[in-house]
Design a protein around this motif. Sequence first.
Motif, PDB file in Angstrom:
ATOM      1  N   LYS A  74      69.783   2.220  83.157  1.00 52.55           N
ATOM      2  CA  LYS A  74      68.893   3.354  83.411  1.00 52.55           C
ATOM      3  C   LYS A  74      68.927   4.340  82.243  1.00 52.55           C
ATOM      4  O   LYS A  74      67.889   4.856  81.825  1.00 52.55           O
ATOM      5  CB  LYS A  74      69.285   4.053  84.717  1.00 52.55           C
ATOM      6  CG  LYS A  74      68.261   5.060  85.173  1.00 52.55           C
ATOM      7  CD  LYS A  74      68.537   5.527  86.579  1.00 52.55           C
ATOM      8  CE  LYS A  74      67.529   6.562  87.016  1.00 52.55           C
ATOM      9  NZ  LYS A  74      67.770   7.037  88.370  1.00 52.55           N
ATOM     10  N   GLU A  82      61.004   4.724  78.520  1.00 57.20           N
ATOM     11  CA  GLU A  82      60.368   3.933  79.578  1.00 57.20           C
ATOM     12  C   GLU A  82      60.590   4.628  80.920  1.00 57.20           C
ATOM     13  O   GLU A  82      61.277   4.132  81.810  1.00 57.20           O
ATOM     14  CB  GLU A  82      60.934   2.517  79.566  1.00 57.20           C
ATOM     15  CG  GLU A  82      60.578   1.768  78.292  1.00 57.20           C
ATOM     16  CD  GLU A  82      61.232   0.408  78.192  1.00 57.20           C
ATOM     17  OE1 GLU A  82      62.285   0.177  78.831  1.00 57.20           O
ATOM     18  OE2 GLU A  82      60.687  -0.427  77.461  1.00 57.20           O
ATOM     19  N   PHE A  83      59.955   5.787  81.047  1.00 63.42           N
ATOM     20  CA  PHE A  83      60.162   6.641  82.212  1.00 63.42           C
ATOM     21  C   PHE A  83      59.697   5.991  83.511  1.00 63.42           C
ATOM     22  O   PHE A  83      60.233   6.289  84.576  1.00 63.42           O
ATOM     23  CB  PHE A  83      59.466   7.986  82.008  1.00 63.42           C
ATOM     24  CG  PHE A  83      59.877   8.658  80.721  1.00 63.42           C
ATOM     25  CD1 PHE A  83      61.181   9.064  80.511  1.00 63.42           C
ATOM     26  CD2 PHE A  83      58.956   8.848  79.706  1.00 63.42           C
ATOM     27  CE1 PHE A  83      61.565   9.665  79.324  1.00 63.42           C
ATOM     28  CE2 PHE A  83      59.332   9.451  78.513  1.00 63.42           C
ATOM     29  CZ  PHE A  83      60.639   9.859  78.321  1.00 63.42           C
ATOM     30  N   GLU A  84      58.720   5.104  83.421  1.00 63.00           N
ATOM     31  CA  GLU A  84      58.222   4.437  84.626  1.00 63.00           C
ATOM     32  C   GLU A  84      59.279   3.525  85.247  1.00 63.00           C
ATOM     33  O   GLU A  84      59.194   3.188  86.429  1.00 63.00           O
ATOM     34  CB  GLU A  84      56.941   3.645  84.311  1.00 63.00           C
ATOM     35  CG  GLU A  84      57.134   2.397  83.460  1.00 63.00           C
ATOM     36  CD  GLU A  84      57.294   2.642  81.963  1.00 63.00           C
ATOM     37  OE1 GLU A  84      57.446   1.644  81.230  1.00 63.00           O
ATOM     38  OE2 GLU A  84      57.264   3.804  81.518  1.00 63.00           O
ATOM     39  N   LEU A  85      60.279   3.111  84.475  1.00 67.18           N
ATOM     40  CA  LEU A  85      61.338   2.246  85.003  1.00 67.18           C
ATOM     41  C   LEU A  85      62.422   3.026  85.746  1.00 67.18           C
ATOM     42  O   LEU A  85      63.187   2.447  86.515  1.00 67.18           O
ATOM     43  CB  LEU A  85      61.998   1.454  83.873  1.00 67.18           C
ATOM     44  CG  LEU A  85      61.164   0.377  83.213  1.00 67.18           C
ATOM     45  CD1 LEU A  85      61.970  -0.329  82.131  1.00 67.18           C
ATOM     46  CD2 LEU A  85      60.655  -0.624  84.233  1.00 67.18           C
TER      47      LEU A  85
END
Length: 100
Positions: A74, A82-85
Amino acid sequence: MEATLYILRCANGSYYTGLTRKDLASRVSEHQQGTFDGYTARHLPVFLVFSQAFDRISDAIAAERQVKGWRRDKKEALIRGEFELLPILSKRGAKGMRQL
């Protein structure tokens, strides 16, 4: 800007998450020089891989505590932008979801 959250990658590949109210470049330099005896001084050199400025110290402290509790995958998603992850990696059993 009141405070900056930052993540350093240490020579051993681990991540150090910290917070500073001073100039970020100066703080990273202190880590790099081993100015304070601590984790990063034993794992030099260190490299700045992420930073985020906050207007309120309370928000920066909350963010630091949150990120320190994250698993490596994370933190790496945050570092890569990759904020959507992040929500996906927050779910139980989401380890090893790098293939997404």
